[in-house]
Design an enzyme around this catalytic site. Structure first.
Site, PDB file in Angstrom:
ATOM      1  CG  HIS A   1      -3.634  -2.626   9.183  1.00 43.50           C
ATOM      2  ND1 HIS A   1      -3.553  -1.755   7.999  1.00 43.50           N
ATOM      3  CD2 HIS A   1      -2.923  -3.439   9.232  1.00 43.50           C
ATOM      4  CE1 HIS A   1      -2.699  -2.491   7.482  1.00 43.50           C
ATOM      5  NE2 HIS A   1      -2.235  -3.499   7.997  1.00 43.50           N
TER       6      HIS A   1
ATOM      7  CB  CYS B   1      -4.726  -1.069   5.276  1.00 40.88           C
ATOM      8  SG  CYS B   1      -6.073  -0.136   6.148  1.00 40.88           S
TER       9      CYS B   1
ATOM     10  CD  GLN C   1      -1.133   0.154   3.798  1.00 41.45           C
ATOM     11  OE1 GLN C   1      -1.869  -1.374   4.046  1.00 41.45           O
ATOM     12  NE2 GLN C   1      -1.609   1.084   4.405  1.00 41.45           N
TER      13      GLN C   1
ATOM     14  CG  ASN D   1       0.009  -6.456   6.873  1.00 38.08           C
ATOM     15  OD1 ASN D   1      -0.923  -5.488   6.538  1.00 38.08           O
ATOM     16  ND2 ASN D   1       0.845  -6.070   7.950  1.00 38.08           N
TER      17      ASN D   1
END
Ligand SMILES: *[C@@H]1O[C@H](CO)[C@@H](O)[C@H](O)[C@H]1NC(C)=O
Ligand SMILES: *[C@@H]1O[C@H](CO)[C@@H](O)[C@H](O)[C@H]1NC(C)=O
Length: 327
Positions: A269, A134, A128, A293
């Site tokens: 997040h 995110c 990102q 992630n």
């Protein structure tokens, strides 16, 4: 084996090279440049504080007192406060008018463990960059997963479209963050382009959505009730699931199962749960969630992390799960 190898490399690196050498390597690896000499000096100071923290933490890991270990990630030149600023998913969002909760059948069979990365339902790790997007990556991850599982189509989808175009659905720019549910609502109305046709830039631009390039449309999206048991049913039987969590302790994480203190339920997040399981050691078994992630593949366990499961909903991991419903 792989983790052990990574870990010993880190230990060696910490032991063998000076702080200056590690600083130079860090800047090179992550393409870091600083505005002024003063700025660089400040950053180097913060970096050295982080090196100290890493060393102390990993010494405890070595003695079996910690279950995860730390290293020089791309966030190693930030203070914990600055890292907290980078995590900015939360914005004032519209009520989720169109979300319906998932009702699982009583006799649902849920596997003891699952890893959707092994089933071809998870695409490559993305990055990102320095943008609070995110939520867009969590959204595309869940869409890509359902598209792979249900349609056998593996195509990376466009975060940039969500970032540029879902403003009226309550999502913000790089500074403001957004919500997966808002993004799912946007995609329900418009559809989404492929990553290739609408590539990621890491900054907000004007909406360039071209309807004729839409590659996936969805019927809607669903929530999962906020409990780890419900999340397990969802991940075990539906696919990768979008979740929100408190991610402050993950600044320097590079491996192992996180079960540290310092986590709250302040969700900041958006990520993607791709599996769960348990590991066995002489000290007993540890249940974990495996999570994708969006901080690049050189963060964490090749871009993923594990966090303790059935541990009172650690970091709010099961507070806000959702996923898209395809046609
Ligand atoms: C979800 O939680 C709410 C509130 O606790 C409860 O009323 C509802 O029955 C739950 N739904 C499902 C599908 O478990
Ligand atoms: C939209 O995409 C189509 C098909 O690729 C293309 O022919 C058209 O020129 C595009 N429109 C705009 C405004 O870019």
């Amino acid at each position: 084996m792989k983790l052990l190898a990574i870990f010993s490399t880190v230990l060696l690196a910490v032991a063998a090279s000076s702080n200056e050498e590690q600083w130079i390597a860090f800047k090179q690896t992550h393409g870091k440049t600083y505005k002024s000499l003063l700025e660089e000096r400040t950053r180097f100071g913060i970096f050295q504080n982080n090196l100290k923290k890493i060393k102390e933490h990993n010494a405890r890991y070595d003695k079996g007192e910690e279950t995860y270990f730390l290293g020089v990630t791309r966030f190693a030149d930030l203070t914990p406060e600055e890292f907290g600023d980078f995590l900015r998913r939360q914005i004032k969002n519209k009520p989720r008018l169109h979300a319906t909760p998932t009702v699982f059948p009583e006799d649902l069979e849920v596997p003891d463990s699952i890893d959707w990365t092994e089933k071809g339902a998870v695409l490559d790790i993305k990055n990102q960059l320095d943008c609070g997007s995110c939520w867009a990556f969590s959204t595309t991850g869940a869409l890509e997963g359902q598209n792979a599982i249900l349609n056998n189509v593996k195509i990376a989808l466009s975060e940039q479209q969500l970032l540029d175009c879902s403003y009226t659905y309550g999502n913000g720019d790089c500074e403001e963050g957004g919500q997966m549910s808002n993004a799912f609502e946007y995609v329900t109305d418009y559809g989404i382009e492929a990553e290739e046709s609408y590539p990621y830039k890491g900054k907000d631009t004007e909406c360039q959505y071209n309807a004729s390039k839409t590659i996936l449309k969805i019927k809607g999206y669903k929530n999962v009730n906020a409990s780890e048991e419900e999340l397990r049913k969802a991940v075990g039987t539906i696919g990768p699931i979008s979740i929100a969590m408190h991610a402050n302790p993950f600044q320097l994480y590079i491996g192992g199962i996180y079960k540290g203190q310092g986590c709250t339920h302040e969700l900041n997040h958006g990520v993607l749960v791709v599996g769960y399981g348990e590991v066995y050691k002489s000290s007993g078994k540890t249940k974990f969630w495996r999570v994708k992630n969006s901080w690049g593949s050189n963060w964490g366990e090749n871009g993923y992390f594990r966090i303790k499961r059935d541990a009172n909903n650690l970091c709010g991991i099961a507070d806000d799960p959702s996923y898209p419903v395809l046609y």
